[in-house]
Design a protein around this motif. Structure first.
Motif, PDB file in Angstrom:
ATOM      1  N   LEU A 139       0.821  -1.197   0.000  1.00  0.00           N
ATOM      2  CA  LEU A 139       0.000   0.000   0.000  1.00  0.00           C
ATOM      3  C   LEU A 139       0.859   1.253   0.000  1.00  0.00           C
ATOM      4  O   LEU A 139       0.585   2.217  -0.709  1.00  0.00           O
TER       5      LEU A 139
ATOM      6  N   SER B   2       1.240   4.211  -2.955  1.00  0.00           N
ATOM      7  CA  SER B   2       0.847   5.592  -2.693  1.00  0.00           C
ATOM      8  C   SER B   2       1.988   6.570  -2.802  1.00  0.00           C
ATOM      9  O   SER B   2       1.773   7.763  -2.723  1.00  0.00           O
TER      10      SER B   2
ATOM     11  N   PRO C 267       4.702   9.102  -4.111  1.00  0.00           N
ATOM     12  CA  PRO C 267       4.883   9.831  -5.366  1.00  0.00           C
ATOM     13  C   PRO C 267       6.240   9.467  -5.960  1.00  0.00           C
ATOM     14  O   PRO C 267       7.258   9.487  -5.273  1.00  0.00           O
TER      15      PRO C 267
ATOM     16  N   PHE D 187       8.323  10.825  -8.032  1.00  0.00           N
ATOM     17  CA  PHE D 187       9.441  11.756  -8.097  1.00  0.00           C
ATOM     18  C   PHE D 187      10.124  11.870  -6.741  1.00  0.00           C
ATOM     19  O   PHE D 187      11.354  11.969  -6.640  1.00  0.00           O
ATOM     20  N   TRP D 188       9.339  11.799  -5.685  1.00  0.00           N
ATOM     21  CA  TRP D 188       9.901  11.874  -4.346  1.00  0.00           C
ATOM     22  C   TRP D 188      10.736  10.642  -4.049  1.00  0.00           C
ATOM     23  O   TRP D 188      11.822  10.731  -3.476  1.00  0.00           O
TER      24      TRP D 188
ATOM     25  N   PHE E 178      -7.429  -0.113  10.022  1.00  0.00           N
ATOM     26  CA  PHE E 178      -6.682   0.717   9.080  1.00  0.00           C
ATOM     27  C   PHE E 178      -7.616   1.574   8.253  1.00  0.00           C
ATOM     28  O   PHE E 178      -7.357   2.749   8.001  1.00  0.00           O
TER      29      PHE E 178
ATOM     30  N   ARG F 151     -15.042   4.161 -19.119  1.00  0.00           N
ATOM     31  CA  ARG F 151     -14.834   2.742 -19.370  1.00  0.00           C
ATOM     32  C   ARG F 151     -15.317   1.888 -18.201  1.00  0.00           C
ATOM     33  O   ARG F 151     -15.938   0.845 -18.398  1.00  0.00           O
TER      34      ARG F 151
ATOM     35  N   LEU G 155      -9.902   5.398  -6.433  1.00  0.00           N
ATOM     36  CA  LEU G 155      -8.684   5.243  -7.236  1.00  0.00           C
ATOM     37  C   LEU G 155      -8.383   6.525  -7.993  1.00  0.00           C
ATOM     38  O   LEU G 155      -7.228   6.946  -8.126  1.00  0.00           O
TER      39      LEU G 155
ATOM     40  N   LEU H 223      -1.612  12.382  -7.228  1.00  0.00           N
ATOM     41  CA  LEU H 223      -0.252  12.095  -7.674  1.00  0.00           C
ATOM     42  C   LEU H 223       0.065  12.822  -8.972  1.00  0.00           C
ATOM     43  O   LEU H 223       1.168  13.324  -9.164  1.00  0.00           O
TER      44      LEU H 223
ATOM     45  N   ALA I  53       0.592  16.580  -8.343  1.00  0.00           N
ATOM     46  CA  ALA I  53       1.888  16.805  -7.704  1.00  0.00           C
ATOM     47  C   ALA I  53       3.027  16.609  -8.702  1.00  0.00           C
ATOM     48  O   ALA I  53       3.980  17.393  -8.740  1.00  0.00           O
ATOM     49  N   ALA I  54       2.911  15.563  -9.547  1.00  0.00           N
ATOM     50  CA  ALA I  54       3.979  15.302 -10.511  1.00  0.00           C
ATOM     51  C   ALA I  54       4.097  16.460 -11.504  1.00  0.00           C
ATOM     52  O   ALA I  54       5.193  16.882 -11.859  1.00  0.00           O
TER      53      ALA I  54
ATOM     54  N   GLY J 106       6.912  16.005   0.265  1.00  0.00           N
ATOM     55  CA  GLY J 106       6.732  14.662  -0.272  1.00  0.00           C
ATOM     56  C   GLY J 106       6.005  13.768   0.714  1.00  0.00           C
ATOM     57  O   GLY J 106       5.113  12.986   0.338  1.00  0.00           O
ATOM     58  N   GLY J 107       6.370  13.888   2.006  1.00  0.00           N
ATOM     59  CA  GLY J 107       5.685  13.105   3.015  1.00  0.00           C
ATOM     60  C   GLY J 107       4.211  13.463   3.103  1.00  0.00           C
ATOM     61  O   GLY J 107       3.363  12.601   3.306  1.00  0.00           O
TER      62      GLY J 107
ATOM     63  N   ILE K 110       2.326  14.499   0.623  1.00  0.00           N
ATOM     64  CA  ILE K 110       1.648  13.857  -0.508  1.00  0.00           C
ATOM     65  C   ILE K 110       1.441  12.373  -0.212  1.00  0.00           C
ATOM     66  O   ILE K 110       0.360  11.815  -0.408  1.00  0.00           O
ATOM     67  N   LEU K 111       2.522  11.736   0.311  1.00  0.00           N
ATOM     68  CA  LEU K 111       2.440  10.306   0.619  1.00  0.00           C
ATOM     69  C   LEU K 111       1.310  10.034   1.595  1.00  0.00           C
ATOM     70  O   LEU K 111       0.496   9.127   1.395  1.00  0.00           O
TER      71      LEU K 111
ATOM     72  N   VAL L 151      -2.239  10.463  -0.049  1.00  0.00           N
ATOM     73  CA  VAL L 151      -2.593   9.381  -0.977  1.00  0.00           C
ATOM     74  C   VAL L 151      -2.776   8.074  -0.219  1.00  0.00           C
ATOM     75  O   VAL L 151      -3.660   7.271  -0.518  1.00  0.00           O
ATOM     76  N   LEU L 152      -1.940   7.849   0.809  1.00  0.00           N
ATOM     77  CA  LEU L 152      -2.062   6.635   1.609  1.00  0.00           C
ATOM     78  C   LEU L 152      -3.417   6.574   2.291  1.00  0.00           C
ATOM     79  O   LEU L 152      -4.081   5.531   2.309  1.00  0.00           O
TER      80      LEU L 152
ATOM     81  N   ASN M 155      -6.016   5.679  -0.214  1.00  0.00           N
ATOM     82  CA  ASN M 155      -5.931   4.273  -0.617  1.00  0.00           C
ATOM     83  C   ASN M 155      -6.397   3.351   0.496  1.00  0.00           C
ATOM     84  O   ASN M 155      -6.971   2.292   0.231  1.00  0.00           O
ATOM     85  N   LEU M 156      -6.152   3.728   1.765  1.00  0.00           N
ATOM     86  CA  LEU M 156      -6.651   2.907   2.872  1.00  0.00           C
ATOM     87  C   LEU M 156      -8.168   2.860   2.845  1.00  0.00           C
ATOM     88  O   LEU M 156      -8.778   1.794   2.995  1.00  0.00           O
TER      89      LEU M 156
ATOM     90  N   ASP N 135      -9.236   0.696  -0.077  1.00  0.00           N
ATOM     91  CA  ASP N 135      -9.058  -0.726   0.217  1.00  0.00           C
ATOM     92  C   ASP N 135     -10.126  -1.229   1.166  1.00  0.00           C
ATOM     93  O   ASP N 135     -10.697  -2.306   0.980  1.00  0.00           O
TER      94      ASP N 135
END
Lengths: 343, 296, 337
Positions: free
Chosen positions: A138, A142, A144, A146-147, B28, B175, B222, B229, B232-233, B270-271, B273-274, B277-278, B281-282, B285
């Motif tokens: 997971l 998740s 990124p 680039f990071w 979680f 789709r 999703l 992401l 951010a990219a 970065g953290g 963003i992580l 997104v985490l 996703n939790l 899930d």
């Protein structure tokens, strides 16, 4: 089966046509003069203007222009790059193998490591193993990209100094590009340093490949685990167990071939995200591939480069996704049942 | 007189309640849900509670370490970057950009994709196949390429990212809806409803929709994580949010120059963003496992 | 000495509602070369019993028994490796849906050859060919004529009857002593059913194969079985030779099952109501105490909240406080849980 292949070929042609149409429409919207957008020649002479008008049918209506555009692009004329003044097709041919190499190494890594881990996660009964694997996948899904690339190059490249963080090969080595794939070129070259060049190429490949492989790895692990859990509950596995077959034999010969089918299908669905991530990884690690070339093209507003790059990448995605679908149908005997039913 | 319950009758909970109970049993997923709610609140109220504004530059506090480091102070809780801007405030201002724009994109794509997908899913024939060819072509252009095309036409900026990621995300919703509806139409109870005399709209609303909405919800989660992401990219590549903006990806790219001396300028955005997104996703899930017994 | 001797087997399941005794004090005895039928409604725990005998329990099962002997060996004390060896070589099983009991992506020939016994004596370069010939021999024995076509096709290309014959071939190729057939003809037409049962009966006569035939149809079982056990809701109600049970049932449940069979002789009036037991089988979370037929039984009285012991009279066993042969169970009733 041939009818199915013809249908897929049909789909490929139809989708490519639509892609060309989209590109044509977008090209007309570029905020520059149309001749410059199509060919990349900044200040054309009168003779060149006449040539451009003739080639691209710029004086007729949109439909004729589209046909002429199609004709030009399919015959290989992708224009000239405004920044380097070289033909776009030539530059494309030199950067495509690099991207292909990175992508295939990353994909192989992801599948080779992901499949066993997914099978292990599905068979294990310990809650701790299951939870750890789910947590790792997971997080990997998740993060990124680039990071991740920056952090990995910071640790391994700078602080520990183990691995190089940019480029494909140390500039001191001179290797002739025969196939464009550096791993093969270094082995095939006649220079006395070919083996050390090969090792150097591998060292350069490690960090970008690992960064890129994280996304497909997590997807493969999760899909394999969930498919295997569903399959191990099926009646034929119980029947095989009742015949006294050992577990590893059941997993290898009966469960895994059945599990591969949905895994391949999901790999096809993940293709778009994979290509996006590949482009970002190339930018971070200065890997001389299509992504890097395209992104520097957009920074410098080089319109022919943008057209050529988008065309190449989108066409390869369409091709690859159709190939994966054909592979999925070919290895899945159940699809033949559907083919018989529908025909 | 109230009924006296002698027998321990089993109470059968309704479907939504059952899904909620299964979801809440997973710690979680519940933690993810709390985090998502917190993020939503931050996205709305962040700029109001930030101690400094996003552009305020303090020339005396350049490249200050975060407060848990010996050199840091509590006023600049997560440190400052090379122009003296407080990272914590910039994170809060940026939440509204990264997270908020992602939600807006996904909602728009969801509505448009759902409408197109339902129409094409419910009809058959030539029109549907033309639509699916068009969609396949659009699906083969990933979000980054779409963003490059949009930036080439319209120039960089966060609102152009909206269009780029939106155009790249809508075919996926179309789709997913199309396939889900198509699969539902093969089921026998649709035939039974048709024999009962239901017309297309009634079949769609009463028979097909209740079975399809769980796929759509999962696709939405999703989509939100993919959108965050992607934004951010694109911010990182300077194709989206431009340099002084506090968008999280742009913050990472602004901090890359100082990555050796001040790694927190890259790690902390970065953290963030992580973590967001985490969290999504939790929740995704958890929803998927809560909804899967119904599908089986 | 009986081939399989089970006494007071109890299987407890862990459900969200607590520990539930899915099977309670079940006793079963199978002799060599005997066809033993196990009749019961769906949900009465027959497949649980089959899996417990075979040795593939689920992961939340707790199996306890007073005695579980296979040919003199104690099954409860065997290691899982020894149980595994027993499976497939001495006990085999065929399942309900034959086409889903076969791997859908592998051709049948390969699966058949995999199930054939390994001939240790032939040198290894001739082994595959020998196994292929053995496979074809067994296909002929179960009644499949065109072996080439069957061996080169996939499971979903064949009919249910052919698939079940292939399953039987795979199950008996290793010459087991006991074959457990869990509703083998559930999804088949009548002619195919007859073929399968004739095949099983032939195997029983020619090879001395004992068969445990599990089904919910009393008529079919009464035609083909030597001994019969009647099971309801995880408890054995009655057991004994088929002809005697059909002629004179002792247990109310057996009588009700026999009464469920429609009377085709014409002596019953037109549009008369068919006799059934009131109510339906209880769910796992609402099991009655004592005899589980209690709430539905026409002969039930207050004593039935104590579970009756299995009484032995001549060669018949029955568990009832008020059986139809008017002789009470002599053992003391077991205390309730």
């Amino acid at each position: 089966m041939t009818r199915y292949l013809i249908r897929r070929l049909n789909l490929f042609l139809a989708t490519s046509l639509v892609l060309f149409a989209v590109l044509f429409i977008v090209t007309n919207q570029f905020p520059v003069e149309q001749g410059f957008a199509l060919t990349g020649i900044l200040s054309p002479s009168a003779q060149q203007i006449a040539q451009i008008n003739a080639d691209f049918n710029l004086n007729s209506d949109s439909f004729d222009q589209f046909i002429a555009y199609l004709h030009q692009r399919l015959s290989g004329d992708l224009g000239i790059s405004a920044t380097s003044q070289r033909p776009v097709a030539e530059e494309l041919a030199s950067v495509l193998p690099a991207s292909f190499e990175l992508a295939s190494v990353a994909a192989t890594l992801a599948i080779a490591l992901g499949l066993p881990l997914g099978v292990l996660a599905s068979l294990s009964r310990h809650k701790i193993t299951q939870h750890t694997i789910m947590a790792i996948t997971l997080t990997g899904y998740s993060i990124p990209v680039f990071w991740l690339g920056l952090t990995l190059s910071l640790w391994f490249g700078v602080q520990l100094g183990w691995l190089p963080i940019s480029g494909r090969l140390n500039l001191l080595y001179e290797i002739e590009p025969i196939t464009g794939l550096i791993l093969i070129d270094t082995l095939m070259s006649h220079s006395p340093y070919s083996v050390s060049a090969f090792i150097d190429a591998i060292l350069h490949l490690i960090l970008p490949a690992i960064t890129l492989a994280v996304l497909p790895f997590t997807v493969v692990v999760r899909i394999t685990r969930s498919t295997m859990i569903t399959i191990m509950d099926q009646t034929y596995i119980k029947a095989a167990e009742a015949r006294g077959l050992h577990t590893y034999r059941i997993v290898l010969r009966h469960a895994l071939p059945n599990a591969l089918i949905p895994v391949i299908k999901s790999l096809g669905l993940m293709l778009g995200a994979f290509v996006s991530y590949a482009m970002i990884v190339e930018v971070i690690f200065s890997w001389p591939g299509v992504g890097n070339w395209l992104v520097s093209g957009i920074y410098q507003r080089d319109y022919t480069v943008i057209q050529g790059g988008v065309l190449a990448v989108a066409l390869s995605i369409i091709f690859l996704s159709i190939m994966i679908e054909v592979l999925h149908t070919a290895i899945n005997p159940l699809s033949r049942k559907e083919l018989y039913d529908s025909n | 007189m109230t009924q006296i319950k002698i027998y321990q009758g089993g109470e059968i909970p309704s479907l939504t309640r059952k899904i909620w109970h299964t979801f809440a049993d997973n710690p979680f997923a519940l933690a993810g849900l709390w985090a998502v709610v917190a993020l939503l609140l931050l996205a709305v109220f962040g700029p109001l509670i930030a101690p400094y504004s996003a552009e305020y530059q303090d020339p005396r506090a350049l490249l200050l370490a975060p407060s848990w480091d010996a050199a840091g102070t509590v006023e600049h809780f997560l440190g400052t970057d090379d122009l003296g801007r407080d990272i914590f405030s910039r994170l809060l201002h940026g939440a509204h950009l990264t997270f908020g724009v992602a939600l807006a994109i996904v909602l728009t794509s969801l509505v448009i994709g759902f409408i197109i997908g339902s129409i094409s899913g419910m009809m058959k024939g030539l029109k549907a196949s033309i639509l699916s060819h068009l969609l396949d072509a659009l699906l083969s252009i990933p979000s980054l390429l779409m963003a490059i095309l949009v930036v080439a036409v319209m120039g960089p900026g966060l609102d152009n990212v909206f269009w780029a990621v939106g155009i790249a995300l809508t075919p996926q919703f179309v789709r997913a809806t199309h396939q889900a509806i198509h699969e539902e139409l093969q089921k026998e109870y649709v035939k039974a409803a048709k024999l009962d005399g239901a017309n297309m709209i009634q079949i769609f609303w009463y028979v097909v929709m209740p079975n399809v909405w769980d796929t759509i919800i999962i696709q939405t989660t999703l989509g939100i994580s993919a959108a965050i992401l992607d934004i951010a990219a694109l911010g990182f590549l300077n194709l989206g949010a431009q340099a002084p903006s506090p968008e999280w990806g742009a913050m990472v790219s602004q901090g890359v120059d100082n990555i050796l001396t001040a790694p927190w300028t890259v790690t902390i955005p970065g953290g963030a963003i992580l973590c967001s997104v985490l969290a999504i996703n939790l929740v995704g899930d958890g929803l998927r496992s809560a909804l899967s017994p119904i599908n089986n | 000495m009986p081939l399989l001797d089970i006494r007071h087997l109890t299987i407890e399941l862990d459900t969200p509602h607590g520990r539930v005794k899915a099977l309670e004090r079940v006793s079963l005895t199978i002799n060599a070369a005997e066809i033993h039928g196990l009749v019961g409604e769906s949900g009465s725990g027959r497949s649980l019993l089959a899996r417990a005998i075979l040795g593939i329990p689920g992961h939340n099962w707790k199996i306890t028994a007073d005695r579980m002997m296979w040919d003199g060996h104690n099954l409860l004390e065997m290691s899982s490796k020894q149980r595994r060896n027993l499976m497939g070589s001495e006990i085999s099983m065929i399942f309900q849906d034959p086409s889903s009991s076969l791997d859908p992506v592998i051709r049948l020939g390969i699966q058949l050859i995999e199930a054939m016994p390994a001939h240790k004596k032939t040198p290894f370069w001739r082994r595959t060919k020998k196994r292929k010939k053995t496979a074809e021999k067994w296909l002929h024995k179960v009644g499949i004529k065109n072996t080439e076509k069957v061996m080169s096709s996939y499971a979903w290309e064949l009919s249910e009857g052919e698939c079940q014959k292939v399953m039987i071939a795979m199950a008996v190729a290793n010459q087991p002593r006991l074959l457990i057939a869990d509703e083998p003809t559930n999804s088949m037409e009548v002619q195919t059913q007859a073929q399968i049962f004739r095949l099983l009966s032939k195997l029983n006569q020619l090879q001395g194969l004992s068969i445990l035939l599990i089904s919910h149809e009393l008529e079919t079982l009464s035609r083909w079985c030597d001994q019969l056990s009647v099971m309801y809701c995880g408890q054995i109600m009655e057991s004994g030779p088929t002809l005697e049970i059909i002629a004179q049932p002792y247990h109310p449940y057996t009588k009700a099952l026999l009464g469920n069979i429609p009377n085709y002789t014409g002596s019953v009036a037109h549009k008369s109501i068919m006799p059934t037991l009131p109510g339906s089988a209880p769910a796992l979370q609402h099991l009655p105490i004592g005899c589980r037929l209690g709430p539905r039984c026409p002969e039930a009285q207050k004593q039935c909240v104590n579970k009756p012991n299995l009484c032995h009279k001549k060669n018949r066993y029955f568990a009832c406080h008020f059986p139809y042969n008017k002789e009470q169970c002599n053992d003391d009733p077991t205390p309730t849980r």
